[in-house]
Design a protein around this motif. Sequence first.
Motif, short mmCIF file in Angstrom:
data_model
loop_
_atom_site.label_atom_id
_atom_site.label_comp_id
_atom_site.label_asym_id
_atom_site.label_seq_id
_atom_site.Cartn_x
_atom_site.Cartn_y
_atom_site.Cartn_z
N ASP A 170 15.13 -69.49 63.72
CA ASP A 170 14.01 -68.67 63.43
C ASP A 170 12.26 -68.92 64.08
N LEU A 171 12.61 -70.03 62.85
CA LEU A 171 11.73 -70.86 62.48
C LEU A 171 11.39 -72.36 63.65
N CYS A 172 12.40 -72.72 64.33
CA CYS A 172 11.40 -73.64 65.10
C CYS A 172 11.70 -72.68 66.85
N HIS A 173 12.07 -71.59 66.74
CA HIS A 173 11.40 -70.49 67.87
C HIS A 173 9.49 -70.46 67.91
N ARG A 174 9.10 -69.77 66.73
CA ARG A 174 8.26 -70.03 66.39
C ARG A 174 7.20 -71.06 66.45
N ALA A 175 7.92 -71.99 65.87
CA ALA A 175 7.12 -73.61 65.64
C ALA A 175 7.05 -73.48 67.56
N GLY A 176 8.12 -73.73 68.47
CA GLY A 176 8.02 -74.00 69.84
C GLY A 176 6.68 -72.59 70.27
N ARG A 177 6.61 -71.97 70.12
CA ARG A 177 5.43 -70.88 70.31
C ARG A 177 4.66 -71.16 70.09
N LEU A 178 4.04 -71.59 69.18
CA LEU A 178 2.57 -72.27 68.25
C LEU A 178 2.62 -73.80 68.77
N THR A 179 3.07 -73.90 69.23
CA THR A 179 2.67 -75.35 69.37
C THR A 179 2.83 -75.29 71.41
N ASP A 180 2.52 -74.28 71.79
CA ASP A 180 2.08 -74.00 73.39
C ASP A 180 4.03 -74.46 73.34
N GLY A 181 5.19 -74.65 73.01
CA GLY A 181 5.94 -75.89 73.39
C GLY A 181 5.43 -77.17 73.69
N LEU A 182 4.89 -77.40 72.59
CA LEU A 182 5.48 -78.93 72.15
C LEU A 182 6.29 -79.73 71.07
N PHE A 183 6.72 -78.41 70.33
CA PHE A 183 7.87 -78.65 69.92
C PHE A 183 8.96 -78.04 70.37
N ASP A 184 10.11 -78.66 70.62
CA ASP A 184 11.31 -78.44 70.83
C ASP A 184 12.30 -78.42 70.31
N ALA A 185 12.94 -77.88 70.03
CA ALA A 185 14.43 -77.94 68.25
C ALA A 185 15.61 -78.20 70.29
N TRP A 186 14.97 -77.34 71.39
CA TRP A 186 16.61 -77.42 72.05
C TRP A 186 16.38 -78.67 73.07
N ALA A 187 15.15 -79.01 73.18
CA ALA A 187 14.64 -79.96 74.40
C ALA A 187 15.84 -81.99 74.03
N SER A 188 16.84 -81.75 73.36
CA SER A 188 17.78 -82.84 73.29
C SER A 188 18.64 -83.12 74.10
N PRO A 189 18.74 -83.67 74.49
CA PRO A 189 20.15 -83.57 75.26
C PRO A 189 21.54 -83.06 74.84
N ASP A 190 21.28 -83.68 73.14
CA ASP A 190 22.40 -83.48 72.52
C ASP A 190 22.56 -82.17 72.22
N GLY A 191 21.61 -81.34 72.68
CA GLY A 191 21.83 -79.58 71.75
C GLY A 191 21.04 -79.66 71.03
N VAL A 192 20.68 -78.52 70.60
CA VAL A 192 19.66 -77.93 69.40
C VAL A 192 19.50 -79.27 67.84
N ASP A 193 17.85 -79.60 68.16
CA ASP A 193 18.10 -80.43 66.37
C ASP A 193 16.92 -79.90 65.89
N PRO A 194 17.14 -78.97 64.61
CA PRO A 194 15.95 -78.60 63.99
C PRO A 194 15.54 -79.19 63.01
N THR A 195 15.87 -79.83 63.32
CA THR A 195 15.13 -81.24 62.23
C THR A 195 13.98 -81.87 61.91
N GLY A 196 13.15 -81.81 63.24
CA GLY A 196 11.74 -81.22 62.44
C GLY A 196 11.10 -79.81 61.68
N VAL A 197 12.22 -79.62 62.37
CA VAL A 197 11.93 -77.98 61.23
C VAL A 197 11.46 -77.61 59.57
N VAL A 198 13.41 -78.21 59.73
CA VAL A 198 14.72 -77.98 58.96
C VAL A 198 14.13 -78.73 57.29
N LYS A 199 13.32 -79.86 57.84
CA LYS A 199 12.78 -80.69 56.80
C LYS A 199 12.09 -80.16 55.72
#
Length: 113
Positions: A63-92
């Motif tokens: 949910d925080l990743c979705h919020r970060a995506g909205r707040l950055t107008d998509g510049l942050f996207d935890a789902w952009a990795s071809p390997d699947g979701v990667d929330p490490t940009g938020v989870v740290k």
Amino acid sequence: MGTVFSLRLEPDADPAAIAEACRLIHRADEVFSTWRGDSAISRMRRGDLALGDAPPEVAEVLDLCHRAGRLTDGLFDAWASPDGVDPTGVVKGWAGQRAAEALHAAEIGRAHV
């Protein structure tokens, strides 16, 4: 999570509070590490674990990743990795905040995570 955390505390900080802060950080690594094949996130990325069966903190962080995506107008996207979701940009930051809150709850006045 692929990172190092350190704690800087008062000399007389409660050892139990320190242990709890460390436990929370280690728990975050167990659940969210993309380097560990047995983590919930790795299992979700492989399709071996559904969100509804994952530990509750996964939904919170995603949910925080979705919020970060909205707040950055998509510049942050935890789902952009071809390997699947990667929330490490938020989870740290999320893990560090939880550790700091545990120290604060134990009335440790000066702490840096």
